[in-house]
Design a protein around this motif. Structure first.
Motif, PDB file in Angstrom:
ATOM      1  N   LYS A 230       0.864  -1.180   0.000  1.00  0.00           N
ATOM      2  CA  LYS A 230       0.000   0.000   0.000  1.00  0.00           C
ATOM      3  C   LYS A 230       0.900   1.229   0.000  1.00  0.00           C
ATOM      4  N   LEU A 231       1.125   1.787  -1.173  1.00  0.00           N
ATOM      5  CA  LEU A 231       2.058   2.901  -1.297  1.00  0.00           C
ATOM      6  C   LEU A 231       1.520   4.125  -0.561  1.00  0.00           C
ATOM      7  N   GLU A 232       2.335   4.630   0.336  1.00  0.00           N
ATOM      8  CA  GLU A 232       1.929   5.738   1.187  1.00  0.00           C
ATOM      9  C   GLU A 232       3.156   6.585   1.496  1.00  0.00           C
ATOM     10  N   VAL A 233       3.063   7.890   1.244  1.00  0.00           N
ATOM     11  CA  VAL A 233       4.176   8.802   1.517  1.00  0.00           C
ATOM     12  C   VAL A 233       4.101   9.256   2.972  1.00  0.00           C
ATOM     13  N   VAL A 234       5.251   9.219   3.633  1.00  0.00           N
ATOM     14  CA  VAL A 234       5.339   9.685   5.013  1.00  0.00           C
ATOM     15  C   VAL A 234       6.247  10.916   5.040  1.00  0.00           C
ATOM     16  N   ASP A 235       5.707  12.039   5.498  1.00  0.00           N
ATOM     17  CA  ASP A 235       6.512  13.250   5.657  1.00  0.00           C
ATOM     18  C   ASP A 235       7.331  13.161   6.934  1.00  0.00           C
ATOM     19  N   ILE A 236       8.574  13.630   6.860  1.00  0.00           N
ATOM     20  CA  ILE A 236       9.462  13.650   8.023  1.00  0.00           C
ATOM     21  C   ILE A 236       9.624  15.109   8.445  1.00  0.00           C
ATOM     22  N   PRO A 237       8.867  15.559   9.465  1.00  0.00           N
ATOM     23  CA  PRO A 237       8.916  16.971   9.844  1.00  0.00           C
ATOM     24  C   PRO A 237      10.227  17.323  10.557  1.00  0.00           C
ATOM     25  N   VAL A 238      10.577  18.592  10.515  1.00  0.00           N
ATOM     26  CA  VAL A 238      11.751  19.062  11.259  1.00  0.00           C
ATOM     27  C   VAL A 238      11.434  19.023  12.747  1.00  0.00           C
ATOM     28  N   GLY A 239      12.498  18.901  13.553  1.00  0.00           N
ATOM     29  CA  GLY A 239      12.322  18.903  15.001  1.00  0.00           C
ATOM     30  C   GLY A 239      11.941  17.565  15.593  1.00  0.00           C
ATOM     31  N   TYR A 240      11.760  16.536  14.783  1.00  0.00           N
ATOM     32  CA  TYR A 240      11.434  15.188  15.260  1.00  0.00           C
ATOM     33  C   TYR A 240      12.607  14.259  14.947  1.00  0.00           C
ATOM     34  N   THR A 241      13.145  13.596  15.956  1.00  0.00           N
ATOM     35  CA  THR A 241      14.083  12.526  15.655  1.00  0.00           C
ATOM     36  C   THR A 241      13.287  11.343  15.111  1.00  0.00           C
ATOM     37  N   HIS A 242      13.864  10.617  14.191  1.00  0.00           N
ATOM     38  CA  HIS A 242      13.093   9.589  13.485  1.00  0.00           C
ATOM     39  C   HIS A 242      14.006   8.432  13.088  1.00  0.00           C
ATOM     40  N   ASN A 243      13.399   7.276  12.894  1.00  0.00           N
ATOM     41  CA  ASN A 243      14.124   6.133  12.346  1.00  0.00           C
ATOM     42  C   ASN A 243      13.160   5.287  11.527  1.00  0.00           C
ATOM     43  N   ILE A 244      13.710   4.343  10.778  1.00  0.00           N
ATOM     44  CA  ILE A 244      12.903   3.429   9.977  1.00  0.00           C
ATOM     45  C   ILE A 244      13.447   2.027  10.183  1.00  0.00           C
ATOM     46  N   GLU A 245      12.549   1.073  10.529  1.00  0.00           N
ATOM     47  CA  GLU A 245      12.954  -0.296  10.843  1.00  0.00           C
ATOM     48  C   GLU A 245      12.264  -1.268   9.893  1.00  0.00           C
ATOM     49  N   ASN A 246      13.029  -2.222   9.381  1.00  0.00           N
ATOM     50  CA  ASN A 246      12.500  -3.283   8.528  1.00  0.00           C
ATOM     51  C   ASN A 246      11.909  -4.379   9.413  1.00  0.00           C
ATOM     52  N   LEU A 247      10.588  -4.554   9.355  1.00  0.00           N
ATOM     53  CA  LEU A 247       9.901  -5.564  10.155  1.00  0.00           C
ATOM     54  C   LEU A 247       9.668  -6.867   9.394  1.00  0.00           C
ATOM     55  N   GLY A 248      10.037  -6.892   8.132  1.00  0.00           N
ATOM     56  CA  GLY A 248       9.758  -8.070   7.318  1.00  0.00           C
ATOM     57  C   GLY A 248      10.904  -9.059   7.278  1.00  0.00           C
ATOM     58  N   GLU A 249      10.768 -10.065   6.399  1.00  0.00           N
ATOM     59  CA  GLU A 249      11.772 -11.113   6.260  1.00  0.00           C
ATOM     60  C   GLU A 249      12.597 -10.952   4.989  1.00  0.00           C
ATOM     61  N   SER A 250      12.330  -9.890   4.245  1.00  0.00           N
ATOM     62  CA  SER A 250      13.101  -9.612   3.026  1.00  0.00           C
ATOM     63  C   SER A 250      13.565  -8.160   3.063  1.00  0.00           C
ATOM     64  N   ASP A 251      14.397  -7.777   2.106  1.00  0.00           N
ATOM     65  CA  ASP A 251      14.874  -6.398   2.044  1.00  0.00           C
ATOM     66  C   ASP A 251      13.695  -5.431   1.908  1.00  0.00           C
ATOM     67  N   MET A 252      13.787  -4.305   2.577  1.00  0.00           N
ATOM     68  CA  MET A 252      12.792  -3.243   2.436  1.00  0.00           C
ATOM     69  C   MET A 252      13.411  -2.113   1.608  1.00  0.00           C
ATOM     70  N   VAL A 253      12.711  -1.710   0.568  1.00  0.00           N
ATOM     71  CA  VAL A 253      13.204  -0.674  -0.342  1.00  0.00           C
ATOM     72  C   VAL A 253      12.391   0.600  -0.139  1.00  0.00           C
ATOM     73  N   THR A 254      13.093   1.701   0.126  1.00  0.00           N
ATOM     74  CA  THR A 254      12.432   2.980   0.390  1.00  0.00           C
ATOM     75  C   THR A 254      12.985   4.055  -0.530  1.00  0.00           C
ATOM     76  N   LEU A 255      12.096   4.746  -1.239  1.00  0.00           N
ATOM     77  CA  LEU A 255      12.486   5.952  -1.967  1.00  0.00           C
ATOM     78  C   LEU A 255      12.476   7.116  -0.982  1.00  0.00           C
ATOM     79  N   MET A 256      13.564   7.886  -0.990  1.00  0.00           N
ATOM     80  CA  MET A 256      13.682   9.006  -0.056  1.00  0.00           C
ATOM     81  C   MET A 256      13.956  10.289  -0.814  1.00  0.00           C
ATOM     82  N   TRP A 257      13.121  11.286  -0.546  1.00  0.00           N
ATOM     83  CA  TRP A 257      13.346  12.628  -1.099  1.00  0.00           C
ATOM     84  C   TRP A 257      13.677  13.571   0.051  1.00  0.00           C
ATOM     85  N   VAL A 258      14.676  14.415  -0.157  1.00  0.00           N
ATOM     86  CA  VAL A 258      15.034  15.433   0.827  1.00  0.00           C
ATOM     87  C   VAL A 258      15.067  16.780   0.116  1.00  0.00           C
ATOM     88  N   ASN A 259      14.695  17.833   0.822  1.00  0.00           N
ATOM     89  CA  ASN A 259      14.467  19.121   0.166  1.00  0.00           C
ATOM     90  C   ASN A 259      15.730  19.826  -0.282  1.00  0.00           C
TER      91      ASN A 259
END
Length: 369
Positions: A325-354
């Protein structure tokens, strides 16, 4: 309509015919050097509009200018007269018709011939004096300096320049085709008795070379041209059409470790940077925050979770994401953040930065979520 296009295998002819074929309902009569004159005579009987694009640019001797640009025009008009066909005619001429050189004189002679034909027959005649045309399917060392530069620079060959400060007006082939379609429909752009293409851009020869060199270097810099600049956008499209067929692809630098990989794809000075992040199963990446830098994450394969915590708060926010289910997640300033792979295969993420990454000002601060 039944439309006759002379010079059908040339640069302008190919582009015009391709677009005419996109529009259903037209019957196109294609004429080039290999077409018999008998067939041309038959075309002249039935044609409802003539695009006369045939001509000679770089003959082996100067006499061929007059033969190709005046002589053939005379022959074409005679065939139309014999068929009592007074359909409209569009003539492809050149801004060099204003100059006293063999090519300009032959183009001017063709124009005068067409004007006389209009007086004799009452046919509608449209004469276009084109500037330096460029675009796909042009020929290097023949049609335009753009084609020559694109071809040579794409292959790592040197280009010679006599005067880098000399300014040239350029006209893109798509704009030419759009204008010719307006002419076909009876609403050409006219000025001082001649048809013209309103969209004209100017560059010096030095600027043209620098731009095309930057297109070649963009595979290493990963930078995109300024696509809001018309001539830069059109030149880049033209350059790509001249790539050697065994060089359509190019490798990217993958930053690989035991967690996965991170690969930059594109960067721009004003629209940010795009990268591809691959995380191995169970791996967490990130745990940092930014003052001004903001990002968008899009997981396209695998499943995981993106966690946020405002740096002055204990509350952790979680967003579960999946390539299902393709869904864009905005990463706001002032929030520390991380991304964790919960699956059993590689997780591929497209990342855009301003903004493209700047090691002198990374605006990235390590804090555990």
């Amino acid at each position: 309509m039944k439309i006759l296009v002379t010079g059908s295998n040339g640069f302008m002819g190919k582009n015009l015919i391709a677009e005419l074929k996109n529009q259903t309902g037209h019957e196109i009569y294609e004429f080039d050097r290999e077409t018999s004159k008998v067939r041309l005579a038959n075309y002249c009987k039935d044609a409802e509009f003539v695009f006369h694009l045939a001509g000679v640019n770089r003959p082996e001797n100067t006499e061929e200018f007059m033969e190709g640009n005046f002589g053939f025009t005379s022959e074409l008009l005679d065939l139309l007269k014999q068929a009592n066909n007074t359909c409209p005619i569009m003539l492809s001429s050149s801004i060099q018709a204003e100059l006293d050189n063999p090519y300009g004189e032959s183009k001017r002679a063709g124009e005068e011939l067409l004007k006389s034909y209009q007086k004799d027959t009452g046919s509608k005649v449209y004469i276009y004096r084109f500037a330096n045309l460029y675009g796909k399917w042009s020929r290097p060392n023949y049609n335009t300096v753009v084609a020559t530069f694109c071809y040579k620079i794409a292959r790592g060959e040197e280009v010679s320049i006599n005067d880098s400060s000399a300014s040239i007006d350029f006209c893109y082939i798509d704009d030419v085709v759009n204008e010719l379609l307006k002419c076909l429909n009876g609403s050409p752009s006219l000025k001082d008795g001649f048809g013209f293409v309103p969209e004209i851009d100017s560059l010096t020869i030095g600027e043209l070379k620098d731009l095309i060199v930057s297109f070649k270097e963009s595979r290493q810099t990963l930078s995109l041209p300024k696509l809001d600049c018309r001539i830069e956008k059109n030149l880049y499209s033209t350059y790509l059409s001249f790539l050697p067929e065994n060089q359509f692809s190019y490798p990217l630098k993958m930053n690989v470790d035991n967690r996965g990989s991170f690969t930059e794809f594109l960067r721009t000075p004003d629209r940010g940077q795009v990268s591809v992040n691959i995380s191995k199963p169970g791996i967490t990446k990130g745990n940092h925050w930014h003052h001004t830098k903001n990002e968008k994450f899009l997981v396209v394969s695998g499943t995981g979770v993106i966690r946020f915590r405002k740096i002055d708060s204990d509350e952790v926010i979680e967003y579960f994401i999946s390539g299902e289910k393709l869904e864009v997640v905005d990463i706001p300033v002032g929030y520390t953040h991380n991304i964790e792979n919960l699956g059993e295969s590689d997780m591929v993420t497209l990342m855009w930065v301003n903004e493209p990454f700047d090691p002198e000002n990374p605006d990235t601060y390590y804090v555990e979520v």
